[in-house]
Design a protein around this motif. Structure first.
Motif, PDB file in Angstrom:
ATOM      1  N   TYR A 152       0.841  -1.193   0.000  1.00 16.76           N
ATOM      2  CA  TYR A 152       0.000   0.000   0.000  1.00 16.76           C
ATOM      3  C   TYR A 152       0.878   1.246   0.000  1.00 16.76           C
ATOM      4  O   TYR A 152       1.745   1.381   0.861  1.00 16.76           O
ATOM      5  CB  TYR A 152      -0.911   0.023   1.231  1.00 16.76           C
ATOM      6  N   PRO A 153       0.658   2.172  -0.929  1.00 12.78           N
ATOM      7  CA  PRO A 153       1.422   3.431  -0.909  1.00 12.78           C
ATOM      8  C   PRO A 153       1.192   4.173   0.404  1.00 12.78           C
ATOM      9  O   PRO A 153       0.191   3.951   1.094  1.00 12.78           O
ATOM     10  CB  PRO A 153       0.854   4.195  -2.110  1.00 12.78           C
ATOM     11  N   PRO A 154       2.093   5.094   0.773  1.00 16.80           N
ATOM     12  CA  PRO A 154       2.105   5.619   2.141  1.00 16.80           C
ATOM     13  C   PRO A 154       1.246   6.836   2.428  1.00 16.80           C
ATOM     14  O   PRO A 154       1.133   7.233   3.594  1.00 16.80           O
ATOM     15  CB  PRO A 154       3.588   5.992   2.321  1.00 16.80           C
ATOM     16  N   ALA A 155       0.626   7.475   1.424  1.00 24.14           N
ATOM     17  CA  ALA A 155      -0.008   8.782   1.654  1.00 24.14           C
ATOM     18  C   ALA A 155      -1.109   8.725   2.715  1.00 24.14           C
ATOM     19  O   ALA A 155      -1.166   9.576   3.612  1.00 24.14           O
ATOM     20  CB  ALA A 155      -0.562   9.338   0.344  1.00 24.14           C
ATOM     21  N   PHE A 156      -1.999   7.733   2.626  1.00 26.43           N
ATOM     22  CA  PHE A 156      -3.112   7.683   3.575  1.00 26.43           C
ATOM     23  C   PHE A 156      -2.605   7.430   4.993  1.00 26.43           C
ATOM     24  O   PHE A 156      -3.061   8.067   5.960  1.00 26.43           O
ATOM     25  CB  PHE A 156      -4.115   6.600   3.162  1.00 26.43           C
ATOM     26  N   SER A 157      -1.655   6.516   5.136  1.00 25.53           N
ATOM     27  CA  SER A 157      -1.081   6.262   6.458  1.00 25.53           C
ATOM     28  C   SER A 157      -0.400   7.513   7.002  1.00 25.53           C
ATOM     29  O   SER A 157      -0.468   7.795   8.207  1.00 25.53           O
ATOM     30  CB  SER A 157      -0.070   5.105   6.390  1.00 25.53           C
ATOM     31  N   ALA A 158       0.252   8.279   6.116  1.00 29.05           N
ATOM     32  CA  ALA A 158       0.925   9.510   6.553  1.00 29.05           C
ATOM     33  C   ALA A 158      -0.085  10.532   7.059  1.00 29.05           C
ATOM     34  O   ALA A 158       0.147  11.209   8.073  1.00 29.05           O
ATOM     35  CB  ALA A 158       1.741  10.092   5.406  1.00 29.05           C
ATOM     36  N   VAL A 159      -1.218  10.650   6.376  1.00 26.02           N
ATOM     37  CA  VAL A 159      -2.268  11.579   6.820  1.00 26.02           C
ATOM     38  C   VAL A 159      -2.835  11.136   8.165  1.00 26.02           C
ATOM     39  O   VAL A 159      -3.048  11.956   9.072  1.00 26.02           O
ATOM     40  CB  VAL A 159      -3.389  11.674   5.757  1.00 26.02           C
ATOM     41  N   LEU A 160      -3.068   9.819   8.312  1.00 27.76           N
ATOM     42  CA  LEU A 160      -3.559   9.305   9.597  1.00 27.76           C
ATOM     43  C   LEU A 160      -2.544   9.569  10.703  1.00 27.76           C
ATOM     44  O   LEU A 160      -2.923   9.935  11.822  1.00 27.76           O
ATOM     45  CB  LEU A 160      -3.831   7.802   9.494  1.00 27.76           C
ATOM     46  N   ALA A 161      -1.265   9.387  10.386  1.00 24.29           N
ATOM     47  CA  ALA A 161      -0.226   9.638  11.386  1.00 24.29           C
ATOM     48  C   ALA A 161      -0.261  11.088  11.854  1.00 24.29           C
ATOM     49  O   ALA A 161      -0.145  11.371  13.053  1.00 24.29           O
ATOM     50  CB  ALA A 161       1.150   9.301  10.801  1.00 24.29           C
ATOM     51  N   GLY A 162      -0.436  12.019  10.912  1.00 25.27           N
ATOM     52  CA  GLY A 162      -0.540  13.430  11.284  1.00 25.27           C
ATOM     53  C   GLY A 162      -1.734  13.697  12.175  1.00 25.27           C
ATOM     54  O   GLY A 162      -1.634  14.438  13.172  1.00 25.27           O
ATOM     55  N   ALA A 163      -2.866  13.075  11.853  1.00 26.86           N
ATOM     56  CA  ALA A 163      -4.068  13.241  12.676  1.00 26.86           C
ATOM     57  C   ALA A 163      -3.860  12.669  14.076  1.00 26.86           C
ATOM     58  O   ALA A 163      -4.274  13.268  15.082  1.00 26.86           O
ATOM     59  CB  ALA A 163      -5.261  12.567  11.994  1.00 26.86           C
ATOM     60  N   PHE A 164      -3.200  11.502  14.158  1.00 21.02           N
ATOM     61  CA  PHE A 164      -2.952  10.883  15.464  1.00 21.02           C
ATOM     62  C   PHE A 164      -2.026  11.745  16.322  1.00 21.02           C
ATOM     63  O   PHE A 164      -2.214  11.865  17.540  1.00 21.02           O
ATOM     64  CB  PHE A 164      -2.342   9.494  15.280  1.00 21.02           C
ATOM     65  N   LEU A 165      -1.012  12.331  15.693  1.00 21.53           N
ATOM     66  CA  LEU A 165      -0.078  13.176  16.438  1.00 21.53           C
ATOM     67  C   LEU A 165      -0.763  14.438  16.969  1.00 21.53           C
ATOM     68  O   LEU A 165      -0.434  14.921  18.054  1.00 21.53           O
ATOM     69  CB  LEU A 165       1.110  13.560  15.544  1.00 21.53           C
ATOM     70  N   LEU A 166      -1.723  14.937  16.201  1.00 20.05           N
ATOM     71  CA  LEU A 166      -2.416  16.168  16.604  1.00 20.05           C
ATOM     72  C   LEU A 166      -3.512  15.917  17.633  1.00 20.05           C
ATOM     73  O   LEU A 166      -3.676  16.699  18.586  1.00 20.05           O
ATOM     74  CB  LEU A 166      -3.014  16.855  15.371  1.00 20.05           C
ATOM     75  N   PHE A 167      -4.267  14.839  17.449  1.00 21.42           N
ATOM     76  CA  PHE A 167      -5.481  14.656  18.263  1.00 21.42           C
ATOM     77  C   PHE A 167      -5.505  13.367  19.072  1.00 21.42           C
ATOM     78  O   PHE A 167      -6.464  13.116  19.791  1.00 21.42           O
ATOM     79  CB  PHE A 167      -6.716  14.689  17.353  1.00 21.42           C
ATOM     80  N   GLY A 168      -4.478  12.550  18.947  1.00 19.73           N
ATOM     81  CA  GLY A 168      -4.479  11.283  19.662  1.00 19.73           C
ATOM     82  C   GLY A 168      -5.000  10.164  18.783  1.00 19.73           C
ATOM     83  O   GLY A 168      -5.808  10.385  17.879  1.00 19.73           O
ATOM     84  N   GLU A 169      -4.559   8.968  19.071  1.00 17.02           N
ATOM     85  CA  GLU A 169      -4.904   7.816  18.221  1.00 17.02           C
ATOM     86  C   GLU A 169      -6.262   7.234  18.597  1.00 17.02           C
ATOM     87  O   GLU A 169      -6.536   6.939  19.753  1.00 17.02           O
ATOM     88  CB  GLU A 169      -3.823   6.742  18.368  1.00 17.02           C
TER      89      GLU A 169
END
Length: 532
Positions: free
Chosen positions: A69-86
């Motif tokens: 799977y290419p990384p873009a969606f996981s990268a966006v989720l990672a940014g959201a988790f860092l900002l708001f929690g997982e």
């Protein structure tokens, strides 16, 4: 829509009301439960990126790189988790936000083609069961739709005016040299931005290559060689690091790239080998039957799927193929008038689906989600042409009014399907097999040491729910199991209800003892027997 006395809901302002309404309605399908399947890979990749460990499979004790799977969606989720929690709720909300933004893009893409009925068509698409289903899951479909529509809309709005003007200016300006200066940036910024958007679609889903192919075909047909050259060079440059990482840096890692997967007889069973020319012809025929007799009709008219479970009637197939024929009629009618990027992209995408070694047999076909707006577009165009041809027979209704009533019917049917989907969501998410797995995962989380490695059917899901490193069941004999144990040092095996374990449990019990079991099921946790 003025003829319906709904002036307040007409025009561009109404699209924002529709977006808000769909977002609020879709929130009913968003919860904090863990989705199944591909969602696990995206979440594991997101956790790895958020932890600063790169795009790797940190559920595995060896943390191999993620390739499939290419990384873009996981990268966006990672940014959201860092900002708001997982949380799984947040991950689903990210998908829903992308889907909601896509509704606005759909409207602006269709506006010039349908005028007053554009809002109704956009509503029919955004309330479609397929759209709701995958807009509220932890999958990359919604993000891909947003990115691909952004690329298409950017191209549609800029190519005919600004790019042609830029090419004329370049041809006139003989003194233009080098790559520096404001002038060069002004002339080339549109193809560069378009190439970046194309690359972003690929990094969201590998199927984004179909949009790039469609763009190349269109530009070649238009003989826009300078634009084509810039787009191709930038696109290749942006993709090169990804392929270099996968094929050169990690060449020793056994993996299946999308290209290799394409030539497999069955993507679920790589050991069967690659296809022959005859296999490919049969694949095309089988997929064509699936998509045009079943998947496309059920996507456009969702009750067909439910009807198929209760009514075994050839009339359903006839009705289904009639819907597909109207879609094809609308598509080829559009091609006779104008061959644009959307037309080429739809054809290239569908050809890829017909050629692929797997199709989605589920209640809704996720592989049609990226082109859902265009399937609706050409289906509605086909209906519009038929209504125009039979306008005498439908009097006193005008073709435009008849189309509006037809779209309202589609919306009503879709809403009924949506309500049923939302109402039955909890029951389906807690079905017996999955419920047993969640119970076993909860036991592991509370009773098994955090550093214990576990072999499991759903290895990534076990990691996400327990934090224990896991390894997939990549073996078919006791000898292979022994090799795997020596490799990863697993002390536990979690056997779940699915897939069917066959007789594998016999040799597992030879080296393992049961420590947890759900009576009446095949959900069993084994622990390696201590050496005497």
């Amino acid at each position: 829509m003025k003829s319906f006395g709904l002036e307040i809901f007409s025009g561009r302002k109404a699209i924002f009301l529709l977006m808000a309404a769909v977002f609020v309605f879709s929130l009913l399908a968003v919860n904090n439960s863990l989705d199944t399947g591909d969602a696990w890979s995206y979440l594991v990749g997101a956790k790895a990126i958020a932890l600063g460990q790169g795009y790797t499979d940190i559920s595995n004790p060896f943390s191999p790189p993620l390739f499939h799977y290419p990384p873009a969606f996981s990268a966006v989720l990672a940014g959201a988790f860092l900002l708001f929690g997982e949380s799984y709720f947040l991950a689903k909300l990210v998908s829903l936000i992308f889907a909601t933004l896509s509704i606005g893009l759909i409207y602006f893409l269709l506006e010039e083609r349908f005028g007053k009925n554009t809002l109704l068509i956009t509503a029919a698409i955004s309330l479609n069961l397929l759209f709701l289903w995958y807009s509220t899951m932890i999958l990359s479909e919604a993000m891909f739709l947003f990115v691909s529509l952004s690329a298409i809309l950017f191209f549609e709005k800029n190519y005919s005016v600004k790019i042609k003007e830029s090419e004329k200016n370049i041809n006139k300006n003989k003194k233009l040299k080098g790559i520096g200066g404001i002038k060069w940036i002004d002339e080339f910024k549109f193809p560069v931005i378009f190439a970046i958007l194309l690359a972003f679609t690929f990094f969201t889903r590998s199927i984004g290559i179909t949009l790039a192919i469609a763009a190349i075909i269109f530009l070649a047909m238009k003989k826009s060689w300078k634009f084509l050259g810039i787009v191709a060079v930038i696109f290749i440059l942006l993709l090169t690091p990804w392929f270099y990482r996968n094929e050169i840096v990690y060449a020793s890692v056994e993996k299946l790239s999308p290209l290799k997967t394409f030539f497999l007889i069955d993507t679920g069973y790589p050991e069967l080998g690659t296809i022959t020319a005859v296999d490919f012809i049969f694949r095309l025929g089988g997929n064509a039957y699936f998509y045009f007799f079943s998947s496309i009709p059920e996507t456009l008219f969702s009750p067909l799927d439910a009807a198929g479970w209760f009514i075994q009637n050839p009339l359903l197939e006839i009705f289904g193929i009639a819907i597909s024929l109207i879609f094809l009629y609308g598509l080829f009618s559009a091609l006779r008038k104008k061959i644009g990027l959307i037309e080429i992209y739809t054809i290239v995408y569908l050809l890829m689906m017909l050629s692929w070694g797997y199709h989605d047999p589920g209640a809704v076909d996720r592989f049609l989600y990226p082109v859902l707006p265009f399937i609706f577009l050409y289906f509605v165009q086909g209906i519009s042409i038929l209504l125009e041809n039979f306008k005498k027979q439908i009097k006193p209704l005008t073709p435009e009014k008849a189309l509006a009533y037809f779209l309202i019917l589609i919306i009503a049917v879709s809403l009924a399907s949506d309500v049923y989907y939302i109402g039955s969501l909890e029951e389906r998410q807690n079905k017996t097999e999955w419920g047993n797995f969640l119970t076993a995962a909860d036991y592991i989380d509370k009773n098994i040491p955090q550093d214990a490695v576990i072999i499991a059917n759903f290895d990534k899901a076990v990691y996400l729910l327990t934090g224990n490193k896991t390894y997939g069941m990549n073996f078919s004999s006791e000898e292979e199991l022994g090799q795997l144990l020596d490799k990863c040092g697993a002390k536990y095996i979690l056997l779940t209800d699915f897939p069917e374990p066959e007789d594998a449990v016999l040799f597992w019990e030879f080296r393992y003892e049961k420590v947890f079991e759900i009576q009446g099921s095949e959900t069993i946790l084994f622990k390696l027997k201590e050496a005497n």
